[in-house]
Design an enzyme around this catalytic site. Structure first.
Site, mmCIF file in Angstrom:
data_model
loop_
_atom_site.group_PDB
_atom_site.id
_atom_site.type_symbol
_atom_site.label_atom_id
_atom_site.label_comp_id
_atom_site.label_asym_id
_atom_site.label_seq_id
_atom_site.Cartn_x
_atom_site.Cartn_y
_atom_site.Cartn_z
ATOM 1 N N PHE A 188 -5.338 0.998 6.606
ATOM 2 C CA PHE A 188 -5.708 1.947 7.882
ATOM 3 C C PHE A 188 -7.141 2.671 7.300
ATOM 4 O O PHE A 188 -7.521 3.462 8.404
ATOM 5 C CB PHE A 188 -4.809 3.091 7.459
ATOM 6 C CG PHE A 188 -3.259 2.889 7.789
ATOM 7 C CD1 PHE A 188 -2.798 2.404 9.014
ATOM 8 C CD2 PHE A 188 -2.541 2.432 6.569
ATOM 9 C CE1 PHE A 188 -1.484 2.011 9.028
ATOM 10 C CE2 PHE A 188 -0.891 2.137 6.982
ATOM 11 C CZ PHE A 188 -0.610 1.836 8.053
ATOM 12 N N SER A 189 -7.800 2.229 6.310
ATOM 13 C CA SER A 189 -9.190 2.830 6.102
ATOM 14 C C SER A 189 -9.832 1.923 5.234
ATOM 15 O O SER A 189 -9.712 1.035 4.594
ATOM 16 C CB SER A 189 -8.850 3.977 5.483
ATOM 17 O OG SER A 189 -8.492 4.086 4.223
ATOM 18 N N ASP B 140 4.845 6.542 0.535
ATOM 19 C CA ASP B 140 3.911 5.383 0.110
ATOM 20 C C ASP B 140 3.352 5.479 -1.331
ATOM 21 O O ASP B 140 2.291 5.217 -1.747
ATOM 22 C CB ASP B 140 2.443 4.924 1.003
ATOM 23 C CG ASP B 140 2.322 3.650 0.964
ATOM 24 O OD1 ASP B 140 2.942 2.886 0.560
ATOM 25 O OD2 ASP B 140 1.020 3.334 1.589
HETATM 26 P P1 ADP Z 1 -5.557 3.519 2.663
HETATM 27 O O1 ADP Z 1 -4.691 4.318 3.724
HETATM 28 O O2 ADP Z 1 -6.413 2.646 3.287
HETATM 29 O O3 ADP Z 1 -4.556 2.909 1.823
HETATM 30 P P2 ADP Z 1 -6.442 5.264 0.539
HETATM 31 O O4 ADP Z 1 -6.578 6.682 0.848
HETATM 32 O O5 ADP Z 1 -4.925 4.827 -0.196
HETATM 33 O O6 ADP Z 1 -6.227 4.547 1.931
HETATM 34 O O7 ADP Z 1 -7.738 4.844 -0.121
HETATM 35 C C1 ADP Z 1 -7.730 3.398 -0.575
HETATM 36 C C2 ADP Z 1 -8.442 3.132 -1.778
HETATM 37 O O8 ADP Z 1 -9.617 3.846 -2.003
HETATM 38 C C3 ADP Z 1 -7.451 3.908 -2.975
HETATM 39 O O9 ADP Z 1 -6.433 2.930 -3.365
HETATM 40 C C4 ADP Z 1 -8.535 4.086 -4.155
HETATM 41 O O10 ADP Z 1 -8.829 2.720 -4.728
HETATM 42 C C5 ADP Z 1 -9.970 4.435 -3.275
HETATM 43 N N1 ADP Z 1 -10.111 5.927 -3.163
HETATM 44 C C6 ADP Z 1 -9.320 6.786 -2.225
HETATM 45 N N2 ADP Z 1 -9.478 7.939 -2.443
HETATM 46 C C7 ADP Z 1 -10.488 7.989 -3.479
HETATM 47 C C8 ADP Z 1 -10.819 9.110 -4.424
HETATM 48 N N3 ADP Z 1 -10.984 10.621 -4.099
HETATM 49 N N4 ADP Z 1 -11.562 8.656 -5.453
HETATM 50 C C9 ADP Z 1 -11.759 7.484 -5.807
HETATM 51 N N5 ADP Z 1 -11.427 6.577 -4.791
HETATM 52 C C10 ADP Z 1 -10.609 6.655 -4.025
HETATM 53 MG MG MG Z 2 -3.515 3.402 0.098
#
Ligand code: ADP
Ligand code: MG
Length: 402
Positions: free
Chosen positions: A34-35, A171
């Site tokens: 999703f991102s 999740d």
């Molecule tokens: P998605 O919905 O695409 O899975 P996430 O919020 O899980 O998005 O973020 C994807 C990845 O980005 C995480 O698994 C992590 O590796 C990295 N990430 C996300 N937020 C942070 C953060 N605050 N600090 C460091 N890494 C992050």
């Molecule tokens: Mg994730």
């Protein structure tokens, strides 16, 4: 940083108005369903650190037409941030939901706080403090039981406050709990699939009193056929797949990641609760104890259900299916009546043999305590599963400093 990533970062900087005035992109750190997530330096960090003025900030934000202002008190700032670029294909409601839930959880311990969010045209980005962590695959095999206790204390502390806000994460899995073994601390991220408990709630047989349940189950095609045959004194019909099943198909939120879905999610329970997250935590613990990742590796929900049947056995899985008003039939010879005990499974996964040379083998005392805790998380009936509050009082987690 390789060229493809550099190209991608440059495209992002060009497409998002004024972003480079505020943030210096350093690297791409995540690419999910999703991102895309980037690590960046907040160029205004010093300013916010030293002489932050809420009124001036408000003005700044207002002047920047793309800003969405969410923080109401002094925002938490960080020099390094994670910029989560939510795919434009996500529905606006989904994006709003994620940002709103994060805002609600701004004071929750071990939940990665939202600093702010911006929109430019159809693109929304969320700004979170960057959390230094290690990839799960690099450490899960080496974790000792005491290390697991600290990990789960951190995770359950986060989850307890999420559940107190009546939010289901949906999740829970290693990539959404960023953990630093060095700091012995983790933060929960990714509320992209999270929802308020009770959204889309519909009655499910599991909500009824046990005496009521049997009656409800009678409404299923096979069960009512049996009842009719019994009443007429006829031999019971052999169950078969109904070809012209008149029942409307069941719909329930099944969002999550395969291998981490609770049995009630697989069974399309329409009254799912926050306890689906506790199940997923149990699966993470199973990964540590078995040193296998991913432990479950199913292609779809039916496969996932069969994997659970192999472990828990036909008898218990039939019971849990009935609990949610479903009748389970299987002729797979690999599924035994009573399944297998955790001790046997874990010894096998870790290459130990109970009847090893010299009578050695078996799980250690501390492993047994971990298994006991895992069993409470992997309780098939959600009504009997441990809550996050109870989990933090379980002997596996007590005595761990938060
Ligand atoms: P998605 O919905 O695409 O899975 P996430 O919020 O899980 O998005 O973020 C994807 C990845 O980005 C995480 O698994 C992590 O590796 C990295 N990430 C996300 N937020 C942070 C953060 N605050 N600090 C460091 N890494 C992050
Ligand atoms: Mg994730």
């Amino acid at each position: 940083v390789d060229d493809a990533v550099l190209d991608d970062m440059e495209r992002f900087e060009q497409s998002f108005k004024n972003i480079s005035q505020r943030y210096r992109l350093i690297n791409r750190i995540g690419e999910g369903t999703f991102s895309t997530v980037y690590k960046a330096e907040d160029l205004l960090h010093e300013h916010y650190q030293n002489d932050w003025d809420p009124e001036a900030d408000k003005e700044n934000v207002d002047r920047n037409t793309s800003a969405i202002k969410l923080a109401s008190s002094r925002p938490q700032r960080a020099k390094f941030v994670a910029i989560k670029k939510i795919y434009v294909t996500s529905s606006p409601l989904r994006i709003l939901n994620e940002l709103e839930l994060l805002h609600d959880l701004r004071d929750a311990p071990n939940v990665c706080p939202l600093i702010t969010a911006f929109r430019h045209q159809d693109q929304v980005i969320a700004i979170l403090p960057y959390f230094q962590h290690k990839d799960f695959r690099e450490y899960y095999r080496d974790f000792t039981v005491p290390a697991m206790r600290i990990y789960f204390h951190s995770l359950f502390t986060a989850l307890k406050s999420v559940h107190e806000c009546q939010i289901v994460h949906r999740d829970i899995k290693p990539t959404n709990f960023l953990y630093s073994p060095a700091q012995q601390r983790g933060v929960l991220v990714d509320f992209g699939l999270a929802e308020r408990e009770g959204t889309d709630y519909h009655h499910c047989a599991c909500c009824s009193e046990p005496s009521d349940r049997n009656r409800k189950i009678r409404s299923s095609v096979y069960a009512s056929t049996i009842a009719a045959a019994e009443a007429a004194g006829q031999p019971l019909p052999r169950p078969s797949y109904p070809n012209n099943d008149q029942r409307s198909s069941r719909r329930a939120n099944r969002a999550g990641t395969r291998g981490f879905r609770a049995p009630e999610v697989l069974l399309k329970c329409t009254a799912q609760t926050v306890l689906i997250d506790v199940w997923s935590c149990g699966i993470i613990l199973l990964t540590f104890l078995s040193k296998r990742f991913p432990f479950f590796h199913s292609a779809d929900d039916i496969d996932a259900f069969i994997e659970l049947c192999c472990i828990f056995g036909k008898k218990r899985m039939k019971e849990v299916a009935l609990l949610h008003g479903q009748v389970m039939q299987t002729n797979l010879p690999t599924i035994s009546e009573n399944g297998h005990g955790w001790e046997k499974i874990l010894l096998w996964c870790t290459g130990r043999n109970k009847k090893g040379a010299g009578g050695e083998g078996g799980l250690t005392m501390e492993e047994q305590e971990a298994v006991d805790f895992m069993r409470c998380c992997l309780e098939l009936d959600p009504a009997r599963r441990i809550t996050t509050e109870e989990a933090l009082m379980h002997s596996f987690l007590t005595g761990v400093d938060g």
